[in-house]
Design a protein around this motif. Structure first.
Motif, PDB file in Angstrom:
ATOM      1  N   PRO A  99       1.708   3.415 -19.477  1.00 31.55           N
ATOM      2  CA  PRO A  99       0.859   4.390 -18.779  1.00 31.55           C
ATOM      3  C   PRO A  99      -0.623   4.202 -19.102  1.00 31.55           C
ATOM      4  CG  PRO A  99       1.872   5.413 -20.684  1.00 31.55           C
ATOM      5  CD  PRO A  99       2.428   4.015 -20.614  1.00 31.55           C
ATOM      6  N   HIS A 100      -1.463   4.471 -18.137  1.00 28.88           N
ATOM      7  CA  HIS A 100      -2.917   4.466 -18.315  1.00 28.88           C
ATOM      8  C   HIS A 100      -3.462   5.810 -17.851  1.00 28.88           C
ATOM      9  CE1 HIS A 100      -4.212   0.139 -19.073  1.00 28.88           C
ATOM     10  NE2 HIS A 100      -2.890   0.068 -19.017  1.00 28.88           N
ATOM     11  N   LYS A 101      -4.758   6.057 -18.134  1.00 28.82           N
ATOM     12  CA  LYS A 101      -5.399   7.286 -17.696  1.00 28.82           C
ATOM     13  C   LYS A 101      -6.098   7.132 -16.343  1.00 28.82           C
ATOM     14  CE  LYS A 101      -6.143   9.122 -22.357  1.00 28.82           C
ATOM     15  NZ  LYS A 101      -7.155   9.617 -23.344  1.00 28.82           N
ATOM     16  N   GLN A 102      -6.234   5.896 -15.887  1.00 32.59           N
ATOM     17  CA  GLN A 102      -6.871   5.641 -14.601  1.00 32.59           C
ATOM     18  C   GLN A 102      -6.046   4.626 -13.807  1.00 32.59           C
ATOM     19  OE1 GLN A 102     -11.227   5.508 -14.465  1.00 32.59           O
ATOM     20  NE2 GLN A 102     -11.268   5.647 -16.697  1.00 32.59           N
ATOM     21  N   ARG A 103      -6.459   4.390 -12.577  1.00 28.12           N
ATOM     22  CA  ARG A 103      -5.731   3.476 -11.705  1.00 28.12           C
ATOM     23  C   ARG A 103      -5.682   2.076 -12.301  1.00 28.12           C
ATOM     24  NH1 ARG A 103      -8.531   5.009  -5.853  1.00 28.12           N
ATOM     25  NH2 ARG A 103      -7.823   7.200  -5.796  1.00 28.12           N
ATOM     26  N   ILE A 104      -4.526   1.461 -12.238  1.00 26.48           N
ATOM     27  CA  ILE A 104      -4.375   0.113 -12.758  1.00 26.48           C
ATOM     28  C   ILE A 104      -4.769  -0.880 -11.672  1.00 26.48           C
ATOM     29  CG2 ILE A 104      -2.725  -1.599 -13.593  1.00 26.48           C
ATOM     30  CD1 ILE A 104      -1.324   0.642 -15.069  1.00 26.48           C
ATOM     31  N   ARG A 105      -5.671  -1.783 -12.036  1.00 31.21           N
ATOM     32  CA  ARG A 105      -6.205  -2.753 -11.077  1.00 31.21           C
ATOM     33  C   ARG A 105      -5.563  -4.135 -11.222  1.00 31.21           C
ATOM     34  NH1 ARG A 105     -11.433  -1.623  -9.032  1.00 31.21           N
ATOM     35  NH2 ARG A 105     -11.220  -3.690  -8.105  1.00 31.21           N
ATOM     36  N   THR A 162       0.809  -1.217   0.000  1.00 26.99           N
ATOM     37  CA  THR A 162       0.000   0.000   0.000  1.00 26.99           C
ATOM     38  C   THR A 162       0.846   1.273   0.000  1.00 26.99           C
ATOM     39  OG1 THR A 162      -0.111  -0.177   2.415  1.00 26.99           O
ATOM     40  CG2 THR A 162      -1.974  -1.055   1.160  1.00 26.99           C
ATOM     41  N   ASN A 163       2.102   1.177   0.404  1.00 26.48           N
ATOM     42  CA  ASN A 163       2.952   2.378   0.461  1.00 26.48           C
ATOM     43  C   ASN A 163       3.614   2.716  -0.872  1.00 26.48           C
ATOM     44  OD1 ASN A 163       4.868   0.384   0.235  1.00 26.48           O
ATOM     45  ND2 ASN A 163       5.861   0.787   2.205  1.00 26.48           N
ATOM     46  N   GLY A 164       3.237   2.005  -1.932  1.00 29.44           N
ATOM     47  CA  GLY A 164       3.781   2.288  -3.254  1.00 29.44           C
ATOM     48  C   GLY A 164       4.997   1.465  -3.621  1.00 29.44           C
ATOM     49  N   LYS A 165       5.454   0.619  -2.713  1.00 32.15           N
ATOM     50  CA  LYS A 165       6.614  -0.213  -3.006  1.00 32.15           C
ATOM     51  C   LYS A 165       6.201  -1.543  -3.639  1.00 32.15           C
ATOM     52  CE  LYS A 165       9.545   1.396   0.843  1.00 32.15           C
ATOM     53  NZ  LYS A 165      10.278   0.953   2.054  1.00 32.15           N
ATOM     54  N   ALA A 166       7.058  -2.009  -4.549  1.00 26.39           N
ATOM     55  CA  ALA A 166       7.017  -3.394  -4.998  1.00 26.39           C
ATOM     56  C   ALA A 166       8.333  -3.999  -4.541  1.00 26.39           C
ATOM     57  CB  ALA A 166       6.864  -3.484  -6.506  1.00 26.39           C
ATOM     58  N   ILE A 167       8.269  -5.091  -3.795  1.00 25.41           N
ATOM     59  CA  ILE A 167       9.469  -5.651  -3.189  1.00 25.41           C
ATOM     60  C   ILE A 167       9.705  -7.062  -3.710  1.00 25.41           C
ATOM     61  CG2 ILE A 167      10.619  -6.270  -1.036  1.00 25.41           C
ATOM     62  CD1 ILE A 167       8.981  -4.180   0.381  1.00 25.41           C
ATOM     63  N   ALA A 217       9.498   2.922  -8.361  1.00 31.55           N
ATOM     64  CA  ALA A 217       8.994   3.769  -9.451  1.00 31.55           C
ATOM     65  C   ALA A 217       7.554   4.220  -9.209  1.00 31.55           C
ATOM     66  CB  ALA A 217       9.100   3.033 -10.777  1.00 31.55           C
ATOM     67  N   HIS A 218       6.761   3.404  -8.515  1.00 33.81           N
ATOM     68  CA  HIS A 218       5.373   3.787  -8.232  1.00 33.81           C
ATOM     69  C   HIS A 218       5.336   4.808  -7.094  1.00 33.81           C
ATOM     70  CE1 HIS A 218       3.552   0.695 -10.766  1.00 33.81           C
ATOM     71  NE2 HIS A 218       4.456  -0.158 -10.297  1.00 33.81           N
ATOM     72  N   VAL A 219       4.422   5.761  -7.217  1.00 37.00           N
ATOM     73  CA  VAL A 219       4.313   6.801  -6.187  1.00 37.00           C
ATOM     74  C   VAL A 219       3.015   6.667  -5.379  1.00 37.00           C
ATOM     75  CG1 VAL A 219       5.762   8.436  -7.429  1.00 37.00           C
ATOM     76  CG2 VAL A 219       3.299   8.421  -7.856  1.00 37.00           C
ATOM     77  N   GLU A 220       2.196   5.672  -5.715  1.00 34.35           N
ATOM     78  CA  GLU A 220       0.997   5.377  -4.946  1.00 34.35           C
ATOM     79  C   GLU A 220       0.871   3.864  -4.796  1.00 34.35           C
ATOM     80  OE1 GLU A 220      -2.654   7.538  -5.772  1.00 34.35           O
ATOM     81  OE2 GLU A 220      -1.545   8.868  -7.130  1.00 34.35           O
ATOM     82  N   ASN A 238      -2.029   2.615  -8.321  1.00 32.11           N
ATOM     83  CA  ASN A 238      -2.945   3.754  -8.312  1.00 32.11           C
ATOM     84  C   ASN A 238      -2.386   4.983  -9.013  1.00 32.11           C
ATOM     85  OD1 ASN A 238      -4.942   2.403  -6.972  1.00 32.11           O
ATOM     86  ND2 ASN A 238      -4.765   3.528  -5.049  1.00 32.11           N
ATOM     87  N   ASP A 239      -1.097   4.982  -9.314  1.00 32.06           N
ATOM     88  CA  ASP A 239      -0.497   6.132 -10.000  1.00 32.06           C
ATOM     89  C   ASP A 239      -0.703   6.086 -11.509  1.00 32.06           C
ATOM     90  OD1 ASP A 239       1.136   4.029 -10.600  1.00 32.06           O
ATOM     91  OD2 ASP A 239       2.992   4.925  -9.850  1.00 32.06           O
ATOM     92  N   HIS A 240      -1.562   5.169 -11.978  1.00 31.99           N
ATOM     93  CA  HIS A 240      -1.934   5.027 -13.396  1.00 31.99           C
ATOM     94  C   HIS A 240      -0.822   4.395 -14.232  1.00 31.99           C
ATOM     95  CE1 HIS A 240      -4.900   8.707 -13.009  1.00 31.99           C
ATOM     96  NE2 HIS A 240      -4.984   7.847 -11.991  1.00 31.99           N
ATOM     97  N   ASN A 241       0.197   3.844 -13.604  1.00 37.75           N
ATOM     98  CA  ASN A 241       1.334   3.310 -14.338  1.00 37.75           C
ATOM     99  C   ASN A 241       1.527   1.817 -14.082  1.00 37.75           C
ATOM    100  OD1 ASN A 241       2.379   5.793 -15.537  1.00 37.75           O
ATOM    101  ND2 ASN A 241       2.851   6.392 -13.432  1.00 37.75           N
ATOM    102  N   ALA A 242       1.969   1.122 -15.138  1.00 40.14           N
ATOM    103  CA  ALA A 242       2.442  -0.251 -15.010  1.00 40.14           C
ATOM    104  C   ALA A 242       3.865  -0.295 -15.535  1.00 40.14           C
ATOM    105  CB  ALA A 242       1.551  -1.210 -15.793  1.00 40.14           C
TER     106      ALA A 242
END
Length: 329
Positions: A200-206, A140-145, A159-162, A181-185
């Protein structure tokens, strides 16, 4: 009269479309948890199912023989609810996660390889490599570990900020796909942390997922943009086509050859897609959990069996195998 005529025509068209979308027939079912499940996963070939329920805890089933293989029990002493389960691509290992810890299981021996806690964020998603030694966490803190559980090597991808909502790892553990949630994959190397492709996407990536041979990737957002990418070129191969305003997935998996994609939704729907054209081939409605009001079901996983039949696993605790009248080739 013209308005009435046009309305009647649209009703006929919608009925025909619905008949096309939901033409699949159930061929077999397994009811594994009468009161539903908080998480369930299928092996890649849909032979095995691993599920968690509050009543019976963690169970491993062989669907080919409809046999309960083992009761793995609870994950931690606090009896925290398991919210995510993932098989390794080869089906030998699995990882199960609560919001704060995760366990790796050697399914051949029906035992846990260890329990690890996470303190700097809540776990949103998790994936495991074929050897059961590497895991990828979304937090949830924006990290991928990325963690090598044997050597202790830990790589934080920042790289993710959300919040990171979805993660996928290649079978050999060398590549990762993450979306948030930063609209990026991002498709990146777990050895160096280097970004190989940015989607990049225009909305949150699920939802994100990798095809097992590393040729394709899916990124899907909270709107109606679900895109299949060619990982060799980094370019879009197809966009899934739907009339819906939202095309939200709770699960996604490519067929072994990459020609098909099966997706599950939070609204009890399983869909089969052509990955070259983005066309929906067929859809199925899964069994709902009737002990809640209104009855509903989340499709936690879907896979292809050895005969290319779609198999779905839902929060109702029911696994279903589906027939189709269509030729998928």
């Amino acid at each position: 009269m013209r308005i009435i005529s046009h309305s009647a025509m649209w009703l006929i068209v919608i009925s025909l479309l619905n008949g096309c979308f939901f033409s699949g027939q159930e061929r077999q079912r397994w009811t594994l948890a009468d009161q539903g499940t908080t998480s369930i996963a299928l092996s890649r070939d849909a032979r095995f199912a691993l599920l968690y329920s509050k009543e019976k805890h963690l169970q491993l089933w062989d669907l080919s023989s409809s046999e309960l293989l083992t009761q793995l029990g609870i994950q931690d002493p606090e009896r925290n609810i398991i919210s995510t389960i993932r098989f390794s691509d080869n089906g030998r290992f699995a990882v199960t996660a609560t919001q704060t810890n995760f366990a790796v299981w050697d399914l051949a021996w029906s035992q846990s390889s260890g329990l690890w806690s996470v303190s700097d964020g809540l776990i949103t998603d998790i994936a495991i490599s074929n050897n059961g030694e590497e895991v990828l966490l979304g937090l949830t803190n924006g990290k991928a570990i990325f963690i090598d559980l044997v050597s202790g090597r830990r790589l934080e991808f920042l790289a993710h900020v959300e919040k990171v909502n979805s993660v996928s790892i290649s079978p050999n553990g060398r590549y990762a796909l993450t979306g948030g949630n930063d609209h990026n994959a991002y498709f990146w190397s777990t050895e160096s942390g280097q970004i190989l492709h940015h989607f990049p996407h225009k909305q949150r990536i699920r939802t994100v997922t990798l095809q097992r041979d590393g040729h394709l990737a899916l990124t899907s957002d909270s709107g109606n943009h679900a895109i299949i990418w060619n990982l060799s070129s980094g370019k879009q191969q197809a966009q899934l086509k739907s009339w819906s305003r939202q095309l939200i997935f709770s699960s996604a998996r490519f067929s072994d050859d990459g020609k098909l994609l099966v997706t599950g939704s939070p609204a009890a729907r399983v869909s089969l897609w052509n990955t070259n054209s983005g066309e929906r081939i067929e859809s199925f409605e899964v069994e709902l959990l009737k002990s809640i009001s209104p009855p509903r079901a989340v499709v936690y996983d879907a896979a292809f069996d050895n005969n290319q039949h779609v198999v779905s696993a839902a929060s109702s605790g029911v696994i279903q195998a589906w027939n189709s009248e269509l030729n998928y080739e």
